[in-house]
Scaffold this motif. Structure first.
Motif, PDB file in Angstrom:
ATOM      1  N   PRO A 299       0.830  -1.210   0.000  1.00 32.82           N
ATOM      2  CA  PRO A 299       0.000   0.000   0.000  1.00 32.82           C
ATOM      3  C   PRO A 299       0.864   1.260   0.000  1.00 32.82           C
ATOM      4  CG  PRO A 299      -0.719  -1.551   1.695  1.00 32.82           C
ATOM      5  CD  PRO A 299       0.597  -2.043   1.199  1.00 32.82           C
ATOM      6  N   THR A 300       0.438   2.268  -0.768  1.00 34.84           N
ATOM      7  CA  THR A 300       1.160   3.533  -0.810  1.00 34.84           C
ATOM      8  C   THR A 300       0.166   4.680  -0.723  1.00 34.84           C
ATOM      9  OG1 THR A 300       1.073   3.693  -3.238  1.00 34.84           O
ATOM     10  CG2 THR A 300       2.984   2.582  -2.276  1.00 34.84           C
ATOM     11  N   VAL A 301       0.671   5.834  -0.315  1.00 35.63           N
ATOM     12  CA  VAL A 301      -0.102   7.064  -0.374  1.00 35.63           C
ATOM     13  C   VAL A 301       0.682   8.034  -1.242  1.00 35.63           C
ATOM     14  CG1 VAL A 301       0.925   7.948   1.772  1.00 35.63           C
ATOM     15  CG2 VAL A 301      -1.227   8.908   0.937  1.00 35.63           C
ATOM     16  N   THR A 302      -0.005   8.676  -2.166  1.00 33.88           N
ATOM     17  CA  THR A 302       0.605   9.685  -3.023  1.00 33.88           C
ATOM     18  C   THR A 302      -0.084  11.016  -2.752  1.00 33.88           C
ATOM     19  OG1 THR A 302       1.144   8.077  -4.752  1.00 33.88           O
ATOM     20  CG2 THR A 302       1.063  10.393  -5.396  1.00 33.88           C
ATOM     21  N   VAL A 303       0.699  12.002  -2.374  1.00 32.33           N
ATOM     22  CA  VAL A 303       0.184  13.337  -2.077  1.00 32.33           C
ATOM     23  C   VAL A 303       0.701  14.282  -3.141  1.00 32.33           C
ATOM     24  CG1 VAL A 303       0.084  15.190  -0.386  1.00 32.33           C
ATOM     25  CG2 VAL A 303       0.195  12.818   0.384  1.00 32.33           C
ATOM     26  N   SER A 304      -0.209  15.010  -3.782  1.00 32.68           N
ATOM     27  CA  SER A 304       0.152  15.948  -4.847  1.00 32.68           C
ATOM     28  C   SER A 304      -0.174  17.368  -4.410  1.00 32.68           C
ATOM     29  CB  SER A 304      -0.602  15.620  -6.133  1.00 32.68           C
ATOM     30  OG  SER A 304      -0.326  14.302  -6.557  1.00 32.68           O
ATOM     31  N   GLY A 305       0.707  18.291  -4.759  1.00 30.12           N
ATOM     32  CA  GLY A 305       0.499  19.699  -4.456  1.00 30.12           C
ATOM     33  C   GLY A 305       0.985  20.560  -5.598  1.00 30.12           C
ATOM     34  N   PRO A 306       0.918  21.855  -5.459  1.00 32.30           N
ATOM     35  CA  PRO A 306       1.327  22.753  -6.538  1.00 32.30           C
ATOM     36  C   PRO A 306       2.781  22.578  -6.959  1.00 32.30           C
ATOM     37  CG  PRO A 306       0.056  23.936  -4.884  1.00 32.30           C
ATOM     38  CD  PRO A 306       0.334  22.580  -4.316  1.00 32.30           C
ATOM     39  N   SER A 307       3.634  22.107  -6.055  1.00 31.74           N
ATOM     40  CA  SER A 307       5.058  22.021  -6.373  1.00 31.74           C
ATOM     41  C   SER A 307       5.532  20.615  -6.723  1.00 31.74           C
ATOM     42  CB  SER A 307       5.889  22.540  -5.189  1.00 31.74           C
ATOM     43  OG  SER A 307       5.610  23.893  -4.950  1.00 31.74           O
ATOM     44  N   GLY A 308       4.652  19.628  -6.678  1.00 34.51           N
ATOM     45  CA  GLY A 308       5.093  18.294  -7.023  1.00 34.51           C
ATOM     46  C   GLY A 308       4.291  17.209  -6.352  1.00 34.51           C
ATOM     47  N   THR A 309       4.822  15.983  -6.450  1.00 28.57           N
ATOM     48  CA  THR A 309       4.135  14.792  -5.952  1.00 28.57           C
ATOM     49  C   THR A 309       5.091  14.004  -5.060  1.00 28.57           C
ATOM     50  OG1 THR A 309       2.744  14.669  -7.920  1.00 28.57           O
ATOM     51  CG2 THR A 309       2.981  12.662  -6.639  1.00 28.57           C
ATOM     52  N   TRP A 310       4.529  13.409  -4.011  1.00 28.66           N
ATOM     53  CA  TRP A 310       5.316  12.653  -3.030  1.00 28.66           C
ATOM     54  C   TRP A 310       4.617  11.333  -2.779  1.00 28.66           C
ATOM     55  CZ3 TRP A 310       4.154  11.245   2.144  1.00 28.66           C
ATOM     56  CH2 TRP A 310       5.241  10.919   2.946  1.00 28.66           C
ATOM     57  N   THR A 311       5.356  10.219  -2.890  1.00 32.18           N
ATOM     58  CA  THR A 311       4.788   8.888  -2.689  1.00 32.18           C
ATOM     59  C   THR A 311       5.497   8.206  -1.531  1.00 32.18           C
ATOM     60  OG1 THR A 311       4.174   8.657  -5.013  1.00 32.18           O
ATOM     61  CG2 THR A 311       4.344   6.633  -3.723  1.00 32.18           C
ATOM     62  N   HIS A 312       4.716   7.567  -0.676  1.00 36.60           N
ATOM     63  CA  HIS A 312       5.261   6.964   0.544  1.00 36.60           C
ATOM     64  C   HIS A 312       4.612   5.605   0.766  1.00 36.60           C
ATOM     65  CE1 HIS A 312       6.931   6.757   4.550  1.00 36.60           C
ATOM     66  NE2 HIS A 312       5.743   6.684   5.109  1.00 36.60           N
ATOM     67  N   ARG A 313       5.451   4.578   1.030  1.00 40.40           N
ATOM     68  CA  ARG A 313       4.921   3.262   1.378  1.00 40.40           C
ATOM     69  C   ARG A 313       4.376   3.295   2.800  1.00 40.40           C
ATOM     70  NH1 ARG A 313       9.591  -0.965   0.142  1.00 40.40           N
ATOM     71  NH2 ARG A 313      10.791   0.746   1.061  1.00 40.40           N
ATOM     72  N   LEU A 314       3.248   2.652   2.997  1.00 37.63           N
ATOM     73  CA  LEU A 314       2.570   2.694   4.287  1.00 37.63           C
ATOM     74  C   LEU A 314       2.745   1.387   5.042  1.00 37.63           C
ATOM     75  CD1 LEU A 314      -0.773   4.313   3.103  1.00 37.63           C
ATOM     76  CD2 LEU A 314       0.871   5.412   4.627  1.00 37.63           C
ATOM     77  N   SER A 315       2.880   1.488   6.358  1.00 35.09           N
ATOM     78  CA  SER A 315       2.832   0.299   7.195  1.00 35.09           C
ATOM     79  C   SER A 315       1.394  -0.212   7.243  1.00 35.09           C
ATOM     80  CB  SER A 315       3.300   0.643   8.615  1.00 35.09           C
ATOM     81  OG  SER A 315       2.346   1.479   9.254  1.00 35.09           O
ATOM     82  N   PRO A 316       1.176  -1.463   7.630  1.00 35.20           N
ATOM     83  CA  PRO A 316      -0.211  -1.964   7.722  1.00 35.20           C
ATOM     84  C   PRO A 316      -1.084  -1.107   8.624  1.00 35.20           C
ATOM     85  CG  PRO A 316       1.329  -3.795   7.810  1.00 35.20           C
ATOM     86  CD  PRO A 316       2.158  -2.543   7.865  1.00 35.20           C
ATOM     87  N   ARG A 317      -0.557  -0.677   9.779  1.00 34.97           N
ATOM     88  CA  ARG A 317      -1.352   0.127  10.709  1.00 34.97           C
ATOM     89  C   ARG A 317      -1.715   1.481  10.112  1.00 34.97           C
ATOM     90  NH1 ARG A 317      -1.178  -0.700  15.755  1.00 34.97           N
ATOM     91  NH2 ARG A 317      -1.764  -2.739  14.993  1.00 34.97           N
ATOM     92  N   HIS A 318      -0.745   2.138   9.466  1.00 37.73           N
ATOM     93  CA  HIS A 318      -1.025   3.448   8.868  1.00 37.73           C
ATOM     94  C   HIS A 318      -1.962   3.320   7.671  1.00 37.73           C
ATOM     95  CE1 HIS A 318       2.742   5.548  10.752  1.00 37.73           C
ATOM     96  NE2 HIS A 318       1.825   5.196  11.629  1.00 37.73           N
TER      97      HIS A 318
END
Length: 408
Positions: A299-318
């Motif tokens: 599972p990953t979360v991708t956060v996008s904003g005016p200056s770019g995109t950031w992707t982060h792998r999530l732990s099961p709890r998160h």
């Protein structure tokens, strides 16, 4: 015989929800099992790994270098009591077993073999699976197991963490026939895990010290704000800025421009043992979109904003926490989130601690009172085509509900 029949009747009453004579931690696990539709008379739902896949996971396991310590620490329990010492990965897959032939044969009867998935969702309430759900040490004895065929068995397990990153490395377990389980078995596995975690911390600390020695002259005299971090984001040196002790880094960080949720735009340069991050200045931009991707293996979360995109792998709890917040944009209290994750509204302290860690990664995306996503963020969930592949190792009620919706 009469006493055994009475014990079985009491167990059936608790399983059916007509009585509450088990410990709260076990009762909450059984509620999760009932919500998943797990059959107490059934067997494992997931086949063991192939030999090649098991060997690959063993080779890549961060616990592999710690095996000599773990085996020495648990030798008294294994040799003197006829028990089984087990190491699993962070997904509950059994990687290594140590014990005499008689107890290994008993474990084989349960399907407790190399490569088997010992999660709650696969085999019901058990020490390894429940410890992973709670991220805490657990002992499960005899009839506390959810599945009938496991009621002669006992087990004590604790997660092993990387204290540098917070990541769960795996689970350490001692198991065997319930009468052979000593009350101190849980304390023994906890002590072994704590010593292993200290070894991991010292390895990371030595790496950061080497990076500090390199970074101090590197940042001296740089024209703008910058910092040097290790691969996990721990700050070794900084100039022109006062960063936190650890900066969340995107999983796909590469040389060039990037965006950090807590610091804003930056330019990354590789250095021996870490990264040089030159901060481009300006206010940290607000996020506009969040994608919780549950379709892949990780599972990953991708956060996008005016200056770019950031992707982060999530732990099961998160992953479970973020799923609950995306599904409830109006917000959730700590008590409601405890029910979403554990079917146990007493675990509010655990929820608050995990949300604090998640907020350090996502920054202003998360708000509180109640806990919720920022109103400026458009959030969506990407699901696998097969509902059975949706977080298969999770027994959280919020995940079970989504599986049922996806399947129906």
């Amino acid at each position: 015989m009469r006493e055994e029949i009475e014990r079985q009747r009491r167990r059936e009453a608790v399983l059916a929800g007509r009585a509450a004579s088990v410990r709260p931690v076990v009762a909450a696990s059984w509620r999760r099992m009932r919500s998943r539709g797990l059959d107490p008379g059934g067997g494992p739902r997931v086949a063991p790994l192939t030999g090649a896949e098991l060997e690959r996971r063993r080779a890549e396991s961060p616990l592999a270098p710690l095996l000599p310590h773990l085996r020495r620490a648990l030798a008294p329990a294994v040799e003197q009591s006829g028990l089984l010492a087990v190491v699993s990965d962070a997904e509950g897959r059994v990687l290594w077993r140590t014990g005499e032939m008689p107890v290994r044969r008993l474990a084989d009867r349960l399907g407790f073999v190399g490569g088997s998935a010992w999660t709650e969702g696969n085999v019901g309430t058990n020490a390894i699976g429940t410890a992973l759900v709670l991220d805490a040490p657990v002992m499960v004895q005899g009839g506390e197991h959810f599945v009938d065929s496991h009621t002669f068995w006992g087990c004590a397990a604790t997660p092993v963490h990387d204290p540098w990153t917070g990541r769960t490395l795996g689970v350490l377990d001692v198991s065997g026939p319930a009468p052979a389980m000593h009350p101190h078995a849980l304390a023994m596995v906890q002590l072994a895990a704590q010593v292993a975690e200290l070894q991991v911390r010292e390895q990371h600390r030595a790496g950061l010290d080497r990076l500090r020695a390199y970074a101090a002259p590197l940042v001296h005299g740089l024209p703008g704000p910058a910092l040097v971090v290790d691969p996990h984001g721990h700050v070794a040196a900084a100039v022109g800025t006062s960063p936190p002790a650890r900066v969340p880094l995107p999983d796909d960080l590469a040389v060039g421009t990037t965006w950090l949720p807590t610091l804003g735009p930056a330019t990354a340069e590789a250095v021996p043992g870490g990264w040089l991050l030159r901060l481009d200045g300006g206010a940290t931009p607000g996020a506009s979109q969040l994608v919780l991707d549950l379709a892949g293996d990780v599972p990953t979360v991708t956060v996008s904003g005016p200056s770019g995109t950031w992707t982060h792998r999530l732990s099961p709890r998160h992953t479970e926490l973020l799923l609950a917040l995306v599904r409830h944009p109006e917000g959730r209290s700590a008590r409601e989130l405890a029910l979403d994750l554990f079917a146990d509204d007493t675990r509010v302290v655990t929820v608050r601690a995990e949300l604090s860690r998640l907020r350090r990664s996502l920054g202003p995306v998360l708000e509180h009172q109640p806990y919720r996503l920022s109103s400026s963020v458009e959030a969506r969930i990407e699901l696998p085509t097969d509902a059975a592949r949706l977080l298969p190792g999770s027994s959280a009620p919020v995940v079970t509900a989504l599986r049922q919706e996806a399947a129906g």
